[in-house]
Design a protein around this motif. Sequence first.
Motif, PDB file in Angstrom:
ATOM      1  N   ILE A   1       0.878  -1.168   0.000  1.00  0.00           N
ATOM      2  CA  ILE A   1       0.000   0.000   0.000  1.00  0.00           C
ATOM      3  C   ILE A   1       0.916   1.218   0.000  1.00  0.00           C
ATOM      4  O   ILE A   1       1.784   1.355   0.859  1.00  0.00           O
ATOM      5  CB  ILE A   1      -0.907   0.048   1.235  1.00  0.00           C
ATOM      6  N   THR A   2       0.744   2.107  -0.963  1.00  0.00           N
ATOM      7  CA  THR A   2       1.585   3.297  -1.024  1.00  0.00           C
ATOM      8  C   THR A   2       1.088   4.328  -0.019  1.00  0.00           C
ATOM      9  O   THR A   2       0.012   4.197   0.566  1.00  0.00           O
ATOM     10  CB  THR A   2       1.571   3.921  -2.429  1.00  0.00           C
ATOM     11  N   GLY A   3       1.877   5.383   0.136  1.00  0.00           N
ATOM     12  CA  GLY A   3       1.474   6.469   1.024  1.00  0.00           C
ATOM     13  C   GLY A   3       0.195   7.152   0.579  1.00  0.00           C
ATOM     14  O   GLY A   3      -0.493   7.788   1.378  1.00  0.00           O
ATOM     15  N   GLU A   4      -0.124   7.030  -0.713  1.00  0.00           N
ATOM     16  CA  GLU A   4      -1.382   7.584  -1.248  1.00  0.00           C
ATOM     17  C   GLU A   4      -2.522   6.577  -1.142  1.00  0.00           C
ATOM     18  O   GLU A   4      -3.603   6.797  -1.694  1.00  0.00           O
ATOM     19  CB  GLU A   4      -1.176   7.985  -2.713  1.00  0.00           C
ATOM     20  N   LYS A   5      -2.260   5.475  -0.456  1.00  0.00           N
ATOM     21  CA  LYS A   5      -3.246   4.422  -0.212  1.00  0.00           C
ATOM     22  C   LYS A   5      -3.652   3.664  -1.475  1.00  0.00           C
ATOM     23  O   LYS A   5      -4.735   3.082  -1.547  1.00  0.00           O
ATOM     24  CB  LYS A   5      -4.476   4.978   0.523  1.00  0.00           C
ATOM     25  N   GLU A   6      -2.784   3.683  -2.479  1.00  0.00           N
ATOM     26  CA  GLU A   6      -2.999   2.831  -3.640  1.00  0.00           C
ATOM     27  C   GLU A   6      -2.503   1.426  -3.314  1.00  0.00           C
ATOM     28  O   GLU A   6      -1.491   1.251  -2.643  1.00  0.00           O
ATOM     29  CB  GLU A   6      -2.227   3.352  -4.846  1.00  0.00           C
ATOM     30  N   LEU A   7      -3.211   0.431  -3.807  1.00  0.00           N
ATOM     31  CA  LEU A   7      -2.773  -0.947  -3.669  1.00  0.00           C
ATOM     32  C   LEU A   7      -1.944  -1.324  -4.891  1.00  0.00           C
ATOM     33  O   LEU A   7      -2.377  -1.135  -6.025  1.00  0.00           O
ATOM     34  CB  LEU A   7      -3.979  -1.883  -3.560  1.00  0.00           C
ATOM     35  N   ILE A   8      -0.753  -1.845  -4.637  1.00  0.00           N
ATOM     36  CA  ILE A   8       0.081  -2.365  -5.719  1.00  0.00           C
ATOM     37  C   ILE A   8       0.054  -3.883  -5.623  1.00  0.00           C
ATOM     38  O   ILE A   8       0.328  -4.453  -4.569  1.00  0.00           O
ATOM     39  CB  ILE A   8       1.519  -1.829  -5.629  1.00  0.00           C
ATOM     40  N   TYR A   9      -0.325  -4.524  -6.749  1.00  0.00           N
ATOM     41  CA  TYR A   9      -0.360  -5.975  -6.729  1.00  0.00           C
ATOM     42  C   TYR A   9       0.215  -6.539  -8.024  1.00  0.00           C
ATOM     43  O   TYR A   9       0.287  -5.859  -9.055  1.00  0.00           O
ATOM     44  CB  TYR A   9      -1.778  -6.502  -6.481  1.00  0.00           C
TER      45      TYR A   9
END
Length: 362
Positions: free
Chosen positions: A19-27
């Motif tokens: 989870i990035t600092g911008e709250k994006e999920l990376i998968y």
Amino acid sequence: MMGNYQIEETGITGKALLITGEKELIYYRKGNIYLYDAVKKEKKCIRLPVKNWKRICCKIRLLERLLHLDARWAVQVGDDRILLQFDHRILLINIENSKIDIENAPVWGNSLSAAVVKGNPGFSDCVVVGDYTKNRTRDKVSLYSRDEDGRWQKVYQFPAGTVKHIHGCFSDPYRRCVYILTGDENEESGIWRAVDNFDKVEPLLTGSQQYRACQMLVGKDALYYFTDAPSEQNYMCEIRKGAVRKLHAINGTCIYGVQFDEEGIYATTCEADAHADSTFQYWFSNNPGRGICGRNVDVFAAGNDGEIHILEHFEHDGLPLRLFQYGTVTFTNTVGNHCYFTPMCVKGKDMHIYKVTKKDGK
């Protein structure tokens, strides 16, 4: 008091990494990584560098498992940059413009995890990664750090014959140290304590499968670790005032987990026994080790009061354990009160992504 955890299946398939600092999920999925904005419901794809024949294999799940082609871990190293381990390399990825650079990282093998050391008074902020290979000849094993300017350096080296490989590292800002977890045989298994920017490393607990671990829970008053012994019963153990005690038996080895403040979520793994009678048995057996209770893969919460609570349960799919990978669950980092986890090599839910929301205790 331990918090309550709400678990929901997201409907996304892949392996949740970060989870990035911008709250994006990376998968990860089929040779690509995706950036998913859960609020805007937007998804961006970045194609990972891999040979064409491997890219084809990435699209066939059994071949992907056979070749261990899924991304192993990711950490954020800047507002728009992440480090990601994939296909025996560590990649630096700009998630804004999709540019990918191969890091000049001297790490030997495919590290089991990467530790972010930040805000620890005894250390400079960095990412820490250790050598992780079969190391049959028991060569020297090293630990490396990457500073905020992207420079890699060797920060410690275990002499030849000391350990097989490094399982992971855990920062302890309360005691101004970093713990290094090693395996695999009795004399190689242990928890080591590093201080003063790794200038000094000393054994804390070594010499037994009881001290073989991949995961820790760092609290103000005590430390907890979860054993990784496929041929023996596994436990959640407590270290308090120099004394060690077993608290709870768990259904398998514990390789993956994530900490929420002073509690966390962890998973047991269904894996094969430590040693096999033949090469055929080594590769083709689907029998769990003596320390594994059936084909169970449990997701459980552990608190700084020493208690555990089972949150979710999965079952390994029965394919040969070493050939097609162990049954387990992997986790992202936490941001706020959220994280994600992914069951791997389990019946019906392989590569299904779940979201966890931690709520206040009762």
